[in-house]
Design a protein around this motif. Sequence first.
Motif, PDB file in Angstrom:
ATOM      1  N   ASN A 106       0.831  -1.211   0.000  1.00  0.00           N
ATOM      2  CA  ASN A 106       0.000   0.000   0.000  1.00  0.00           C
ATOM      3  C   ASN A 106       0.862   1.256   0.000  1.00  0.00           C
ATOM      4  O   ASN A 106       0.598   2.194  -0.746  1.00  0.00           O
TER       5      ASN A 106
ATOM      6  N   LEU B 101       2.107   2.102  -3.354  1.00  0.00           N
ATOM      7  CA  LEU B 101       1.069   2.662  -4.226  1.00  0.00           C
ATOM      8  C   LEU B 101       0.734   4.101  -3.827  1.00  0.00           C
ATOM      9  O   LEU B 101       0.611   4.983  -4.695  1.00  0.00           O
ATOM     10  N   TRP B 102       0.581   4.358  -2.530  1.00  0.00           N
ATOM     11  CA  TRP B 102       0.253   5.724  -2.072  1.00  0.00           C
ATOM     12  C   TRP B 102       1.340   6.704  -2.478  1.00  0.00           C
ATOM     13  O   TRP B 102       1.055   7.823  -2.909  1.00  0.00           O
TER      14      TRP B 102
ATOM     15  N   GLN C 157       3.403   6.574  -4.997  1.00  0.00           N
ATOM     16  CA  GLN C 157       3.332   6.838  -6.441  1.00  0.00           C
ATOM     17  C   GLN C 157       2.215   7.816  -6.757  1.00  0.00           C
ATOM     18  O   GLN C 157       2.403   8.785  -7.489  1.00  0.00           O
ATOM     19  N   LYS C 158       1.053   7.554  -6.174  1.00  0.00           N
ATOM     20  CA  LYS C 158      -0.133   8.357  -6.468  1.00  0.00           C
ATOM     21  C   LYS C 158       0.070   9.790  -5.947  1.00  0.00           C
ATOM     22  O   LYS C 158      -0.137  10.759  -6.681  1.00  0.00           O
ATOM     23  N   LEU C 159       0.495   9.899  -4.701  1.00  0.00           N
ATOM     24  CA  LEU C 159       0.577  11.228  -4.083  1.00  0.00           C
ATOM     25  C   LEU C 159       1.701  12.062  -4.698  1.00  0.00           C
ATOM     26  O   LEU C 159       1.547  13.264  -4.903  1.00  0.00           O
TER      27      LEU C 159
ATOM     28  N   GLY D 209       2.777  11.717  -7.746  1.00  0.00           N
ATOM     29  CA  GLY D 209       2.259  12.048  -9.076  1.00  0.00           C
ATOM     30  C   GLY D 209       1.381  13.291  -9.015  1.00  0.00           C
ATOM     31  O   GLY D 209       1.544  14.227  -9.810  1.00  0.00           O
ATOM     32  N   GLU D 210       0.479  13.332  -8.045  1.00  0.00           N
ATOM     33  CA  GLU D 210      -0.409  14.494  -7.897  1.00  0.00           C
ATOM     34  C   GLU D 210       0.381  15.750  -7.549  1.00  0.00           C
ATOM     35  O   GLU D 210       0.146  16.825  -8.097  1.00  0.00           O
TER      36      GLU D 210
ATOM     37  N   GLU E 205      -2.522   5.816   5.799  1.00  0.00           N
ATOM     38  CA  GLU E 205      -2.721   6.578   4.561  1.00  0.00           C
ATOM     39  C   GLU E 205      -3.096   8.032   4.863  1.00  0.00           C
ATOM     40  O   GLU E 205      -2.576   8.965   4.239  1.00  0.00           O
TER      41      GLU E 205
END
Length: 427
Positions: A339, A342-343, A345-347, A349-350, A411
């Motif tokens: 997790n 993944l978090w 990468q996502k955060l 990226g944003e 998270e």
Amino acid sequence: MTYIAKDKQYIWHPFTQTKTAGLPLCIVRGKGAHLYDAQGKSYLDLISSWWCNLHGHSHPEIAQAIYQQASTLEHVMFAGFTHKPAVILVEKLSNYLPAGLSRFFFSDNGSTAVEAAVKIAYQYWQNKQEPRQLFLCFEGGYHGDTFGAMAVGNSHYHHPFKKLCFPVQTIPFPQTWENDPQVEAKETIALTALKTYLQTHGKETAAFIAEPLLQGASGMRVCRVEFLQKLVDLLKDAGVLVIFDEVMTGFYRTGSFFAFEQIAREPDILCLSKGLTGGFLPLALTVVQQTIYEAFLDDSIEKAFLHGHTYTANPLGCAAAIASLNLLTQSSTLNKINNLCLWQQKLLGELSQNVKNVERPRTLGTMAAFDLKTHNPELMQSLQTTLLKEGVLIRPLGKTIYLLPPYCLEEADLIRAYKILEHQIRV
Ligand SMILES: *Cc1c(COP(=O)(O)O)cnc(C)c1O
């Protein structure tokens, strides 16, 4: 305030210019990903207390393991003696290692693990009666602050001591990031430099040392798997020993248990520390291929590795490491690690979409990092201070901001940290 005042009176802190540095923060306890000061204010530990904490602060299972070991056997010298925690630990670790990497030399910290690796590599060639004098490393590598580790490292911290260090050769490190159009060109330059070097010095080179995939101290610099594969193949063809310093990258930091698994190439010598005990106690291992170990076996003592430290294989450290490894095998821990990857990468990226000031975004497993386009040392220092006031602990490296949290991080806490960060780095 009294402890901080007394600290100021007596204590010399690491990596600190005390004349200009602010007062240190006095931490009284830790739980999960948080540290707490005397007023009860919490700080989200986004750097895992210098990259060593894995499961959170004061984890009860590790604390209990240390207590039980301390009430049974706190320490015994490790020459001529052994103990169960040391044996169990290396047996457990060998489950994560290729069959050949099967001899474990204990020491106290990352620097000593590297010192042992460098000395073993050097003596190995002597013992084989084919002495080799040279060491090769990457630009920007960091392997610790003792003399051998400084020699094979490239940090500006070591500037005052460089003349006392043995000389080493360096090749470029093709640092890359998301959507980097230059990556292949940089890799070609590095590989060409290596080929040229090996043609003239291959036979004189005892070992190459590197932090695989991720250079920590020089700014969370990432390189590609494909590049390291080619590099290791060239080194192995030339008979140069490969030392991987996984002091920081080990224990799932980069997503796999060890970073070298992603490269699918085995090192000849592997250095481990930091996360080894889950971040509780100083302990280190230098793991070597059986063939290297065998070059030290002889009827005479001269060929032995005459090296060691008082606290070699300290049972408390071993007990903490076993407890930490047990936690690492649990599926709940593996879920947390997945997790977190993944978090991040996502955060990140944003963040890099939202803030123009962000450049060179890069993630590798649980690590996320980026550089600030506009920056200076004062700005980075004040950013760190402002975030600390908001209860978020980061420690930028030059122009680089990175997040390397313990795996227990929630998270919501990570989202909040990115929000605060985003607010502060907008220009
Ligand atoms: C931190 C670090 C070291 C040094 O470890 P210490 O325990 O601080 O001596 C060595 N190599 C790498 C890659 C590190 O990140």
